[in-house]
Every structure is written in structure tokens, then in C-alpha cells.
Design a protein around this motif. Structure first.
Motif, PDB file in Angstrom:
ATOM      1  N   ALA A  78      -4.630  -4.973  -4.377  1.00 21.76           N
ATOM      2  CA  ALA A  78      -4.338  -4.376  -3.072  1.00 21.76           C
ATOM      3  C   ALA A  78      -3.915  -5.460  -2.087  1.00 21.76           C
ATOM      4  O   ALA A  78      -2.958  -5.275  -1.320  1.00 21.76           O
ATOM      5  CB  ALA A  78      -5.548  -3.609  -2.558  1.00 21.76           C
ATOM      6  N   ASN A  81      -0.436  -6.651  -2.934  1.00 25.64           N
ATOM      7  CA  ASN A  81       0.558  -5.630  -2.589  1.00 25.64           C
ATOM      8  C   ASN A  81       0.589  -5.310  -1.097  1.00 25.64           C
ATOM      9  O   ASN A  81       1.294  -4.387  -0.681  1.00 25.64           O
ATOM     10  CB  ASN A  81       0.307  -4.357  -3.393  1.00 25.64           C
ATOM     11  N   ASP A  83      -1.521  -3.768   0.604  1.00 25.51           N
ATOM     12  CA  ASP A  83      -2.018  -2.410   0.833  1.00 25.51           C
ATOM     13  C   ASP A  83      -3.404  -2.521   1.470  1.00 25.51           C
ATOM     14  O   ASP A  83      -4.428  -2.406   0.811  1.00 25.51           O
ATOM     15  CB  ASP A  83      -2.084  -1.646  -0.492  1.00 25.51           C
ATOM     16  N   GLU A  85      -4.993  -0.655   3.640  1.00 21.49           N
ATOM     17  CA  GLU A  85      -5.825   0.556   3.679  1.00 21.49           C
ATOM     18  C   GLU A  85      -6.606   0.695   2.370  1.00 21.49           C
ATOM     19  O   GLU A  85      -7.796   0.994   2.375  1.00 21.49           O
ATOM     20  CB  GLU A  85      -4.976   1.798   3.937  1.00 21.49           C
TER      21      GLU A  85
END
Length: 104
Positions: A78, A81, A83, A85
Motif C-alpha cells: 500500500a 502504491n 494507497d 487509505e
């Protein structure tokens, strides 16, 4: 000025290696060439750089590396990437014994 880098490599077996260096290009080349047969990544090539972060102070980089090494593979991916959240969701403790999850 000297910089320090925390980096993550995705290995051929889908594991993720986290490391720290003061020369990211040199260190990546060392990993790719397999110079050290005792290194975790030696038998896990080819390797792909999936994340790196630059620091101006050694102690900051060292702290961050140790923190990331404790994370799950999902958390590391995560972060790689971007990301944030998902990273937040994955970092929430879901143990039944955790105070936020304890049902009276």
C-alpha cells in the motif's frame, strides 16, 4: 550533503525486502549482481525497486526502516502504491483483545 535512503524491493518470490543505504544506485546494483550469497535477496532475483524515500539524517532513515520492516506485506505494498487509505485501514489493530475492539 549526504542523504540516506530507505527502500523496498519486490523479489521474484513476491516477498518484499526493506533496506537502508547512503547510495541507492550502488546498493541496487549490489543486490542485482548478487555479490553476497548470504544476502536475503541473493536467491530471490530478479528484483524490482518498488519504493524509496530520501532522508537527510541517518537516525530518521534508521527509524523509518525499522518501522517498515515490522509491517505486513499488504501495508508495504500500500505504501509503495501510494494507497494511503488502504495503508490506514491495514494499520488498524483488529485483534479481539485490542481495546478498540473489546466488546463489553
Amino acid at each position: 550533503m549526504k542523504f540516506y535512503y530507505v527502500y523496498m524491493l519486490k523479489c521474484s518470490d513476491d516477498s518484499i525486502y526493506t533496506g537502508m543505504t547512503n547510495s541507492i544506485n550502488r546498493r541496487l546494483e549490489e543486490h542485482r549482481m548478487g555479490l553476497n550469497p548470504d544476502c536475503y535477496t541473493f536467491r530471490k532475483r530478479p528484483l524490482h525497486l518498488i519504493y524509496h524515500q530520501e532522508f537527510m539524517q541517518f537516525n530518521q532513515a534508521e527509524y523509518y526502516e525499522k518501522k517498515i520492516k515490522k509491517w505486513s506485506q499488504g501495508e508495504k505494498l500500500a505504501l509503495a502504491n501510494k494507497d494511503f487509505e488502504l495503508l490506514k485501514d491495514l494499520s488498524v489493530c483488529s485483534n479481539k483483545s485490542h481495546s478498540d475492539n473489546y466488546k463489553k
